[in-house]
Design a protein around this motif. Structure first.
Motif, PDB file in Angstrom:
ATOM      1  N   THR A 173       1.503  -5.186  26.162  1.00 25.53           N
ATOM      2  CA  THR A 173       1.025  -4.069  25.352  1.00 25.53           C
ATOM      3  C   THR A 173       2.183  -3.283  24.760  1.00 25.53           C
ATOM      4  OG1 THR A 173      -0.961  -3.893  26.733  1.00 25.53           O
ATOM      5  CG2 THR A 173      -0.395  -1.981  25.377  1.00 25.53           C
ATOM      6  N   GLU A 174       3.235  -3.078  25.568  1.00 23.48           N
ATOM      7  CA  GLU A 174       4.422  -2.382  25.058  1.00 23.48           C
ATOM      8  C   GLU A 174       4.979  -3.094  23.836  1.00 23.48           C
ATOM      9  OE1 GLU A 174       6.682  -0.284  28.806  1.00 23.48           O
ATOM     10  OE2 GLU A 174       6.911  -2.423  28.516  1.00 23.48           O
ATOM     11  N   ARG A 175       5.089  -4.406  23.938  1.00 24.88           N
ATOM     12  CA  ARG A 175       5.674  -5.187  22.846  1.00 24.88           C
ATOM     13  C   ARG A 175       4.807  -5.103  21.592  1.00 24.88           C
ATOM     14  NH1 ARG A 175       8.631  -9.772  24.034  1.00 24.88           N
ATOM     15  NH2 ARG A 175       7.074 -11.119  23.097  1.00 24.88           N
ATOM     16  N   LEU A 176       3.483  -5.141  21.764  1.00 23.44           N
ATOM     17  CA  LEU A 176       2.592  -5.057  20.619  1.00 23.44           C
ATOM     18  C   LEU A 176       2.596  -3.661  20.009  1.00 23.44           C
ATOM     19  CD1 LEU A 176      -0.343  -7.163  22.079  1.00 23.44           C
ATOM     20  CD2 LEU A 176       1.099  -7.792  20.144  1.00 23.44           C
ATOM     21  N   LEU A 177       2.652  -2.640  20.880  1.00 19.51           N
ATOM     22  CA  LEU A 177       2.683  -1.268  20.372  1.00 19.51           C
ATOM     23  C   LEU A 177       3.962  -1.004  19.587  1.00 19.51           C
ATOM     24  CD1 LEU A 177       1.220   0.771  23.374  1.00 19.51           C
ATOM     25  CD2 LEU A 177       0.114   0.204  21.208  1.00 19.51           C
ATOM     26  N   GLU A 178       5.061  -1.660  19.977  1.00 16.08           N
ATOM     27  CA  GLU A 178       6.304  -1.503  19.223  1.00 16.08           C
ATOM     28  C   GLU A 178       6.110  -1.968  17.783  1.00 16.08           C
ATOM     29  OE1 GLU A 178       9.322  -3.587  21.280  1.00 16.08           O
ATOM     30  OE2 GLU A 178       9.453  -2.161  22.924  1.00 16.08           O
ATOM     31  N   LEU A 179       5.356  -3.061  17.606  1.00 16.57           N
ATOM     32  CA  LEU A 179       5.078  -3.541  16.258  1.00 16.57           C
ATOM     33  C   LEU A 179       4.115  -2.612  15.538  1.00 16.57           C
ATOM     34  CD1 LEU A 179       4.686  -7.401  16.798  1.00 16.57           C
ATOM     35  CD2 LEU A 179       6.658  -6.178  15.901  1.00 16.57           C
ATOM     36  N   MET A 180       3.083  -2.163  16.273  1.00 18.06           N
ATOM     37  CA  MET A 180       2.079  -1.298  15.658  1.00 18.06           C
ATOM     38  C   MET A 180       2.676   0.028  15.200  1.00 18.06           C
ATOM     39  SD  MET A 180      -0.975  -2.785  15.680  1.00 18.06           S
ATOM     40  CE  MET A 180      -2.223  -1.509  15.789  1.00 18.06           C
ATOM     41  N   HIS A 181       3.679   0.504  15.947  1.00 21.04           N
ATOM     42  CA  HIS A 181       4.265   1.816  15.662  1.00 21.04           C
ATOM     43  C   HIS A 181       5.634   1.731  14.986  1.00 21.04           C
ATOM     44  CE1 HIS A 181       1.607   3.334  19.210  1.00 21.04           C
ATOM     45  NE2 HIS A 181       0.937   3.300  18.062  1.00 21.04           N
ATOM     46  N   ALA A 182       6.018   0.539  14.565  1.00 19.56           N
ATOM     47  CA  ALA A 182       7.305   0.398  13.877  1.00 19.56           C
ATOM     48  C   ALA A 182       7.280   1.213  12.583  1.00 19.56           C
ATOM     49  CB  ALA A 182       7.576  -1.075  13.566  1.00 19.56           C
ATOM     50  N   ASP A 183       8.368   1.899  12.325  1.00 21.04           N
ATOM     51  CA  ASP A 183       8.450   2.727  11.123  1.00 21.04           C
ATOM     52  C   ASP A 183       8.566   1.840   9.887  1.00 21.04           C
ATOM     53  OD1 ASP A 183       8.353   5.104  12.538  1.00 21.04           O
ATOM     54  OD2 ASP A 183      10.529   5.167  12.820  1.00 21.04           O
ATOM     55  N   ASN A 184       7.704   2.106   8.922  1.00 25.71           N
ATOM     56  CA  ASN A 184       7.781   1.420   7.643  1.00 25.71           C
ATOM     57  C   ASN A 184       8.529   2.319   6.670  1.00 25.71           C
ATOM     58  OD1 ASN A 184       7.501  -0.268   5.491  1.00 25.71           O
ATOM     59  ND2 ASN A 184       5.275  -0.110   5.332  1.00 25.71           N
ATOM     60  N   LEU A 185       9.732   1.920   6.294  1.00 26.53           N
ATOM     61  CA  LEU A 185      10.578   2.765   5.458  1.00 26.53           C
ATOM     62  C   LEU A 185      10.147   2.772   3.996  1.00 26.53           C
ATOM     63  CD1 LEU A 185      14.097   1.890   6.928  1.00 26.53           C
ATOM     64  CD2 LEU A 185      12.478   3.667   7.632  1.00 26.53           C
ATOM     65  N   ILE A 186       9.304   1.807   3.616  1.00 25.84           N
ATOM     66  CA  ILE A 186       8.820   1.744   2.236  1.00 25.84           C
ATOM     67  C   ILE A 186       7.320   2.006   2.247  1.00 25.84           C
ATOM     68  CG2 ILE A 186       8.662   0.373   0.141  1.00 25.84           C
ATOM     69  CD1 ILE A 186      11.519   1.029   0.987  1.00 25.84           C
ATOM     70  N   THR A 187       6.926   3.204   1.844  1.00 18.69           N
ATOM     71  CA  THR A 187       5.514   3.579   1.864  1.00 18.69           C
ATOM     72  C   THR A 187       5.133   4.209   0.536  1.00 18.69           C
ATOM     73  OG1 THR A 187       6.064   5.729   2.841  1.00 18.69           O
ATOM     74  CG2 THR A 187       5.486   3.938   4.362  1.00 18.69           C
ATOM     75  N   ALA A 188       3.846   4.272   0.288  1.00 14.98           N
ATOM     76  CA  ALA A 188       3.348   4.936  -0.913  1.00 14.98           C
ATOM     77  C   ALA A 188       3.346   6.444  -0.688  1.00 14.98           C
ATOM     78  CB  ALA A 188       1.940   4.451  -1.233  1.00 14.98           C
ATOM     79  N   PRO A 189       3.681   7.244  -1.695  1.00 14.31           N
ATOM     80  CA  PRO A 189       3.591   8.703  -1.544  1.00 14.31           C
ATOM     81  C   PRO A 189       2.149   9.131  -1.347  1.00 14.31           C
ATOM     82  CG  PRO A 189       4.027   8.091  -3.830  1.00 14.31           C
ATOM     83  CD  PRO A 189       4.140   6.839  -3.026  1.00 14.31           C
ATOM     84  N   GLU A 190       1.959  10.340  -0.808  1.00 16.31           N
ATOM     85  CA  GLU A 190       0.600  10.832  -0.550  1.00 16.31           C
ATOM     86  C   GLU A 190      -0.219  10.886  -1.833  1.00 16.31           C
ATOM     87  OE1 GLU A 190       0.613  14.486   1.560  1.00 16.31           O
ATOM     88  OE2 GLU A 190       1.669  13.671   3.307  1.00 16.31           O
ATOM     89  N   GLN A 191       0.420  11.274  -2.914  1.00 23.17           N
ATOM     90  CA  GLN A 191      -0.260  11.311  -4.209  1.00 23.17           C
ATOM     91  C   GLN A 191       0.571  10.513  -5.224  1.00 23.17           C
ATOM     92  OE1 GLN A 191      -0.727  15.540  -4.988  1.00 23.17           O
ATOM     93  NE2 GLN A 191      -2.717  15.561  -3.947  1.00 23.17           N
ATOM     94  N   PRO A 192       0.429   9.188  -5.206  1.00 26.22           N
ATOM     95  CA  PRO A 192       1.250   8.353  -6.097  1.00 26.22           C
ATOM     96  C   PRO A 192       0.941   8.608  -7.566  1.00 26.22           C
ATOM     97  CG  PRO A 192      -0.478   7.048  -5.052  1.00 26.22           C
ATOM     98  CD  PRO A 192      -0.499   8.392  -4.398  1.00 26.22           C
ATOM     99  N   ARG A 193       1.975   8.530  -8.376  1.00 24.37           N
ATOM    100  CA  ARG A 193       1.796   8.670  -9.817  1.00 24.37           C
ATOM    101  C   ARG A 193       1.251   7.373 -10.409  1.00 24.37           C
ATOM    102  NH1 ARG A 193       6.686  11.369 -13.006  1.00 24.37           N
ATOM    103  NH2 ARG A 193       5.142  10.933 -14.651  1.00 24.37           N
ATOM    104  N   GLN A 194       0.633   7.510 -11.557  1.00 21.64           N
ATOM    105  CA  GLN A 194       0.089   6.343 -12.241  1.00 21.64           C
ATOM    106  C   GLN A 194       0.912   6.070 -13.496  1.00 21.64           C
ATOM    107  OE1 GLN A 194      -2.458   4.625 -10.850  1.00 21.64           O
ATOM    108  NE2 GLN A 194      -2.431   6.124  -9.178  1.00 21.64           N
TER     109      GLN A 194
END
Length: 602
Positions: free
Chosen positions: A320-341
């Protein structure tokens, strides 16, 4: 090939980490309630058999009445039938829950991992991640679908058995209860060691699992360099390390089981000695002693099962620890809360404004340093430079696989950091230097560029990429299986399918990373013409080492160690850039001969 950053993970202090899995059970409350009812029902039936045993001995055998024996046997068989029905329901429901939760967990982990930024995979082996998604989730499936059920059932039997023991004979029960602390202590002490060893064992298995995947994926290189024996020795060494860790874990579990059994049955033996003297003295009946022995055996077996299950839970905690590490890994590339079009239709104008970038794994050296470039919509730009100059990095930054630390990149005047990465990539297609194909058919690999494309659109894209001719000659044409990573096709064929994929996507921005490098002269000529047609009215960035392939682009940017040295046309750079002129001389011959080469290419 082990990774120090993944081999040194924190160890949980207890199995509370498993509580993170409870959220996966919420959608299946009715199944869980049904399983709990079946567990309680079967535990109750099992315990009631002790009273049936007492009645059989005292009223059947003891009284010598055949009628009483017949009645108790009928009651006993009825209880057996109910127990069988309850056991079926319990086994089916808990197994269903285990399989369902395991499937959900795999889906959640994979959907999380597939979205992580590429930099994450610089420090995490893909084979190890695969091991977590497969091996660790299978372990959790076993625990949820079997071990937890056994634990709950035996906890109920333990509690119910203790209560019935007290009712049957308090004095003998005291003997049983005195042995409980002696049994619990080894479980706690040895359990800690088992948990740590289980986590270590899972890590070691993941490491050599990654090694296997890597070596088999590159089997041609392994065999070309006669590296089979060395890789086999490395693999064997890793397997032996994993075996030693697993053996140590097994040894601790074996000691735990042996100590628990010795203590429990030692207490039962003493209880039988005391109880036997009570029967001889007439203080209790033979049926009461038999019932008490039955309950004591049930309690003893439940404690033994719980100790075994506890070890399984320790292993599950590590998984479970190993899986949670993947589930909670920080994604450094994300969409902004209000993305522009982006303004429609997208034109494809690109601008790099004084950008600088350092790779996360190489923060001491800038991969791109204070670079500024403008590319008008519908024009083409070639990036040239020696290896490590930053050409591919610019492509990665444009696709937002990484974010720049300084400056900004804009598409149609909008900072790409303000866009949803998926929306940005909808308008970009890439043909990499090493064509990437997936296990499947030709149809599926080309349609990867646009999943909703019709068969005819796929074929049209293949024709435009000069791939239709060889595809038609394959055993099943477009339905032919290409093998893992396209192993059944030649390098040039794989490249043309990759180009067809980009053609099918019909992007506004086209990225070509040495797209013709794997082709023979004839194929290169055909594909080069197809690419020139594809590049029309599209913003195109071409990475090239061979200058002959970029002579006709609108602008060439010369890069050196992450810095922009010069820009201009081929003729301009021959005169203004000594670095470019030297490359041209090396590839075309003397500089004064370049003009004639240009005329021939043009």
């Amino acid at each position: 090939m082990s990774n120090p950053e993944t081999d040194q993970r924190p160890i949980s202090k207890d199995i509370k980490v498993l509580s993170a899995m409870f959220g996966l059970l919420k959608p299946y409350r009715l199944h869980v309630l049904g399983a709990l009812f079946a567990l309680t029902f079967t535990a109750g039936i099992t315990l009631s058999m002790g009273q049936g045993l007492r009645m059989m001995i005292d009223q059947g055998f003891g009284a010598g009445a055949a009628e009483g024996l017949d009645q108790t046997i009928i009651i006993f068989m009825g209880m057996v039938l109910l127990l069988a029905i309850g056991t079926f329901a319990r086994f089916y429901l808990v197994s269903w829950i285990g399989e369902r939760v395991s499937a959900d967990l795999r889906q959640q982990v994979y959907s999380r991992v597939i979205e992580l930024h590429p930099g994450f995979f610089e420090t995490n082996l893909s084979g190890e991640i695969q091991s977590r998604i497969t091996t660790d989730t299978t372990l959790l499936q076993t625990v949820i679908g079997s071990s937890v059920s056994m634990a709950l059932r035996n906890v109920l039997i333990f509690i119910g058995g203790i209560v019935l023991l007290l009712i049957t004979n308090p004095k003998l029960t005291a003997i049983v209860l005195l042995s409980v602390p002696l049994v619990i202590m080894p479980i706690i002490i040895f359990g800690r060691h088992v948990r740590k060893l289980s986590r270590s064992s899972q890590d070691k298995v993941a490491v050599f699992g990654g090694f296997v995947g890597e070596s088999l994926k590159n089997i041609k290189i392994v065999q070309a360099f006669n590296h089979q024996q060395r890789d086999t020795d490395t693999f064997n060494a890793q397997v032996e390390v994993a075996f030693d860790v697993a053996l140590n874990r097994i040894k601790h579990r074996a000691w735990l089981t042996a100590i628990v059994i010795a203590l429990v049955f030692g207490a039962i033996a003493y209880m039988l000695w005391v109880g036997g003297h009570d029967v001889i003295a007439g203080r209790i009946s033979a049926g009461e002693l038999a019932a008490f022995i039955f309950y004591a055996m049930m309690v003893a077996m439940s404690v033994g099962v719980i100790s075994e299950v506890y070890s399984d839970l320790q292993r599950a905690a590590g998984a479970t620890e190993r899986l949670l590490e993947l589930m909670h890994a920080d994604n450094l590339i994300t969409a902004p809360e209000q993305p522009r079009q982006l303004t429609q239709p997208v034109s494809g104008q690109l601008q790099f404004e004084n950008i600088s970038f350092y790779y996360p794994s190489r923060t001491e050296v800038a991969a791109i340093s204070e670079l500024s470039l403008t590319l008008q919509a519908g024009t083409s730009l070639a990036l040239v430079g020696s290896s490590g100059a930053g050409k591919s990095t610019i492509v990665d930054l444009l696709l937002r696989f990484y974010d720049v630390q300084q400056g900004r990149i804009t598409l149609d005047g909008v900072d790409i950091k303000q866009l949803d990465p998926k929306a940005l990539r909808e308008h970009i297609a890439i043909v990499p230097q090493q064509p990437v194909l997936f296990s499947g058919t030709v149809f599926e690999n080309i349609r990867y560029g646009r999943p909703d494309a019709s068969d005819q659109e796929v074929k049209d894209a293949a024709i435009a990429a000069y791939a239709d001719e060889f595809i038609q000659k394959l055993p099943k044409g477009y339905d032919s299986f290409v093998g893992e990573s396209g192993v059944r096709l030649s390098g040039g064929q794989r490249q043309r399918i990759a180009i067809a994929r980009a053609v099918l996507k019909n992007p506004k921005v086209l990225l070509l990373d040495e797209a013709t490098s794997a082709l023979d002269a004839e194929s290169e000529y055909k594909v080069q013409q197809a690419l020139e047609h594809l590049m029309q009215d599209r913003t195109s960035i071409v990475i090239a080492h061979r200058l002959a392939t970029v002579i006709n682009v609108d602008k060439i940017a010369v890069l050196d160690h992450g810095k922009l040295v010069d820009t201009g046309s081929h003729q301009q750079l021959i005169k203004s850039s000594s670095l470019y002129a030297r490359w041209a001389s090396l590839q075309f011959g003397e500089v004064e001969e370049v003009a004639s080469v240009i005329d021939k290419v043009s």
